[in-house]
Write a protein that holds these residues in place. Sequence first.
Motif, short mmCIF file in Angstrom:
data_model
loop_
_atom_site.label_atom_id
_atom_site.label_comp_id
_atom_site.label_asym_id
_atom_site.label_seq_id
_atom_site.Cartn_x
_atom_site.Cartn_y
_atom_site.Cartn_z
N ASP A 91 0.83 -1.20 0.00
CA ASP A 91 0.00 0.00 0.00
C ASP A 91 0.87 1.25 0.00
O ASP A 91 1.76 1.39 0.83
CB ASP A 91 -0.91 0.00 1.24
CG ASP A 91 -1.83 1.19 1.25
OD1 ASP A 91 -2.87 1.14 0.57
OD2 ASP A 91 -1.49 2.18 1.93
N GLN A 92 0.59 2.17 -0.92
CA GLN A 92 1.40 3.38 -1.08
C GLN A 92 1.34 4.28 0.16
O GLN A 92 2.37 4.81 0.59
CB GLN A 92 0.95 4.14 -2.31
CG GLN A 92 1.85 5.31 -2.66
CD GLN A 92 1.45 5.98 -3.96
OE1 GLN A 92 0.49 5.59 -4.62
NE2 GLN A 92 2.19 7.00 -4.35
N VAL A 93 0.17 4.48 0.74
CA VAL A 93 0.03 5.34 1.92
C VAL A 93 0.82 4.76 3.09
O VAL A 93 1.56 5.47 3.77
CB VAL A 93 -1.46 5.54 2.29
CG1 VAL A 93 -1.59 6.27 3.61
CG2 VAL A 93 -2.18 6.30 1.19
N CYS A 94 0.67 3.47 3.31
CA CYS A 94 1.37 2.82 4.42
C CYS A 94 2.88 2.82 4.20
O CYS A 94 3.65 3.00 5.15
CB CYS A 94 0.84 1.41 4.64
SG CYS A 94 -0.83 1.40 5.34
N SER A 95 3.31 2.63 2.96
CA SER A 95 4.74 2.69 2.65
C SER A 95 5.29 4.09 2.95
O SER A 95 6.37 4.24 3.52
CB SER A 95 5.00 2.35 1.19
OG SER A 95 4.70 1.00 0.95
N SER A 96 4.52 5.11 2.58
CA SER A 96 4.92 6.49 2.85
C SER A 96 5.00 6.74 4.36
O SER A 96 5.94 7.39 4.84
CB SER A 96 3.92 7.45 2.20
OG SER A 96 4.21 8.78 2.55
N ASP A 97 4.04 6.22 5.12
CA ASP A 97 4.06 6.37 6.58
C ASP A 97 5.30 5.72 7.17
O ASP A 97 5.95 6.28 8.05
CB ASP A 97 2.81 5.75 7.21
CG ASP A 97 1.53 6.50 6.88
OD1 ASP A 97 1.60 7.69 6.47
OD2 ASP A 97 0.45 5.90 7.06
#
Length: 127
Positions: A91-97
Motif C-alpha cells: 500500500d502506497q500510503v502505508c509505505s509512505s508512513d
Amino acid sequence: MKIVEIMKALSDENRIRIVNLLLQGELCVCEMETILGLTQTNASRHLAKLKTAGIVEIRKEYQWVYYKIKEKFHVENKPFIEYLIAELNGDQVCSSDREKLKKFKELGFNCEQIKSNKCDVIQKINH
C-alpha cells in the motif's frame, strides 16, 4: 465473537495506518500524531478502539503514553498478521508512513522536540 471486534477495530484507514506503524515497534502517541498528521484527540480515540479490541497495549512513562502491538494478539493471530503485513507493504500510503517513521528515527527526533516545535519536525520528515 472476538474476530468481529478485531475486524471492526481494523475497519478504519487511520487505525490501519496506526497498526502499520506499530508493526515497526513501540511508539508514543505524539510520534504517531506527527507522522500520520492526526490530532491528539483523534489519535487517542483510534488507539482506544485498538486497545479495546485487544490489538494494542499501553505503557506510560512520565507524561508520555507508548503503544505497541499486544504480544498475545501477535502470537494468537500470526497468519493474520503476516497477511496484514503483506497487504500493508503493497500500500502506497502505508509505505509512505513507514518512510516518514524511518526518517523520524534517523533524524533522532523525540517527544520533547515534537512538543517544542511540532511544525519543524513535520516539515523535516515530509521532505
